[in-house]
Scaffold this motif. Structure first.
Motif, PDB file in Angstrom:
ATOM      1  N   UNK A   5       0.832  -1.200   0.000  1.00  0.00           N
ATOM      2  CA  UNK A   5       0.000   0.000   0.000  1.00  0.00           C
ATOM      3  C   UNK A   5       0.868   1.253   0.000  1.00  0.00           C
ATOM      4  N   UNK A   6       1.996   1.215   0.707  1.00  0.00           N
ATOM      5  CA  UNK A   6       2.910   2.357   0.693  1.00  0.00           C
ATOM      6  C   UNK A   6       3.473   2.571  -0.708  1.00  0.00           C
ATOM      7  N   UNK A   7       3.849   1.470  -1.358  1.00  0.00           N
ATOM      8  CA  UNK A   7       4.374   1.586  -2.716  1.00  0.00           C
ATOM      9  C   UNK A   7       3.302   2.101  -3.670  1.00  0.00           C
ATOM     10  N   UNK A   8       2.062   1.628  -3.490  1.00  0.00           N
ATOM     11  CA  UNK A   8       0.970   2.119  -4.319  1.00  0.00           C
ATOM     12  C   UNK A   8       0.722   3.605  -4.084  1.00  0.00           C
ATOM     13  N   UNK A   9       0.793   4.015  -2.816  1.00  0.00           N
ATOM     14  CA  UNK A   9       0.627   5.433  -2.503  1.00  0.00           C
ATOM     15  C   UNK A   9       1.728   6.259  -3.156  1.00  0.00           C
ATOM     16  N   UNK A  10       2.964   5.777  -3.074  1.00  0.00           N
ATOM     17  CA  UNK A  10       4.088   6.489  -3.692  1.00  0.00           C
ATOM     18  C   UNK A  10       3.885   6.567  -5.202  1.00  0.00           C
ATOM     19  N   UNK A  11       3.455   5.450  -5.786  1.00  0.00           N
ATOM     20  CA  UNK A  11       3.233   5.421  -7.233  1.00  0.00           C
ATOM     21  C   UNK A  11       2.125   6.405  -7.618  1.00  0.00           C
ATOM     22  N   UNK A  12       1.005   6.382  -6.890  1.00  0.00           N
ATOM     23  CA  UNK A  12      -0.105   7.287  -7.199  1.00  0.00           C
ATOM     24  C   UNK A  12       0.309   8.743  -7.003  1.00  0.00           C
ATOM     25  N   UNK A  13       1.052   9.010  -5.950  1.00  0.00           N
ATOM     26  CA  UNK A  13       1.539  10.368  -5.689  1.00  0.00           C
ATOM     27  C   UNK A  13       2.428  10.829  -6.853  1.00  0.00           C
ATOM     28  N   UNK A  14       3.337   9.950  -7.266  1.00  0.00           N
ATOM     29  CA  UNK A  14       4.216  10.269  -8.391  1.00  0.00           C
ATOM     30  C   UNK A  14       3.405  10.483  -9.672  1.00  0.00           C
ATOM     31  N   UNK A  15       2.414   9.630  -9.896  1.00  0.00           N
ATOM     32  CA  UNK A  15       1.579   9.733 -11.088  1.00  0.00           C
ATOM     33  C   UNK A  15       0.805  11.049 -11.086  1.00  0.00           C
ATOM     34  N   UNK A  16       0.231  11.418  -9.941  1.00  0.00           N
ATOM     35  CA  UNK A  16      -0.512  12.670  -9.826  1.00  0.00           C
ATOM     36  C   UNK A  16       0.404  13.867 -10.086  1.00  0.00           C
ATOM     37  N   UNK A  17       1.618  13.804  -9.526  1.00  0.00           N
ATOM     38  CA  UNK A  17       2.564  14.905  -9.755  1.00  0.00           C
ATOM     39  C   UNK A  17       2.941  14.994 -11.229  1.00  0.00           C
ATOM     40  N   UNK A  18       3.149  13.839 -11.857  1.00  0.00           N
ATOM     41  CA  UNK A  18       3.518  13.862 -13.275  1.00  0.00           C
ATOM     42  C   UNK A  18       2.362  14.389 -14.117  1.00  0.00           C
ATOM     43  N   UNK A  19       1.107  14.040 -13.755  1.00  0.00           N
ATOM     44  CA  UNK A  19      -0.051  14.588 -14.466  1.00  0.00           C
ATOM     45  C   UNK A  19      -0.136  16.098 -14.294  1.00  0.00           C
ATOM     46  N   UNK A  20       0.094  16.541 -13.062  1.00  0.00           N
ATOM     47  CA  UNK A  20       0.048  17.969 -12.785  1.00  0.00           C
ATOM     48  C   UNK A  20       1.134  18.694 -13.579  1.00  0.00           C
TER      49      UNK A  20
END
Length: 132
Positions: free
Chosen positions: A31-46
């Protein structure tokens, strides 16, 4: 007599509750890795959105600059055409004036030639009239 000691194992066998905890810990890790991945994905989208907005803004501003440059050049060209038209009108006016002066000059030359001819004719008869 002989005492053989077996080496002690450095690791121990985990209990079933410890295995459950480690598996639950691996779930936390996932779940931590998924959170990191989603956070990274959101930042890249932004970042991608910001880059796209900046690109579009740059394109709009470049278009505006282009329009202003075209307007400036067109203004100069338009002023040149207006000046050209004024010069053409003045040339026509001067050509008409020159034509009138040429006609007047021809008339004056014709009149002076007629006067000169008349004076010559008079001069031809006048000396003889004195003698008579």
């Amino acid at each position: 007599m002989y005492s053989t000691q077996l080496p002690q194992s450095q690791g121990r066998v985990p209990s079933s509750s410890e295995i459950d905890k480690s598996q639950a810990g691996s779930g936390d890790l996932e779940s931590s890795l998924l959170q990191i991945y989603h956070h990274h994905y959101q930042k890249s989208l932004k970042l991608r959105d910001q880059a796209e907005k900046a690109k579009n803004d740059s394109i709009k501003k470049a278009g505006r600059v282009s329009d202003l440059l075209v307007d400036a050049v067109n203004g100069g060209v338009q002023e040149s055409f207006i000046n050209e038209k004024r010069i053409e009108v003045e040339i026509r006016t001067l050509a008409a004036t020159i034509g009138r002066f040429m006609k007047q000059t021809d008339q004056w030359l014709a009149a002076s030639h007629a006067i000169n001819t008349a004076v010559k004719v008079i001069a031809c008869y006048f000396p003889f009239s004195h003698l008579i």
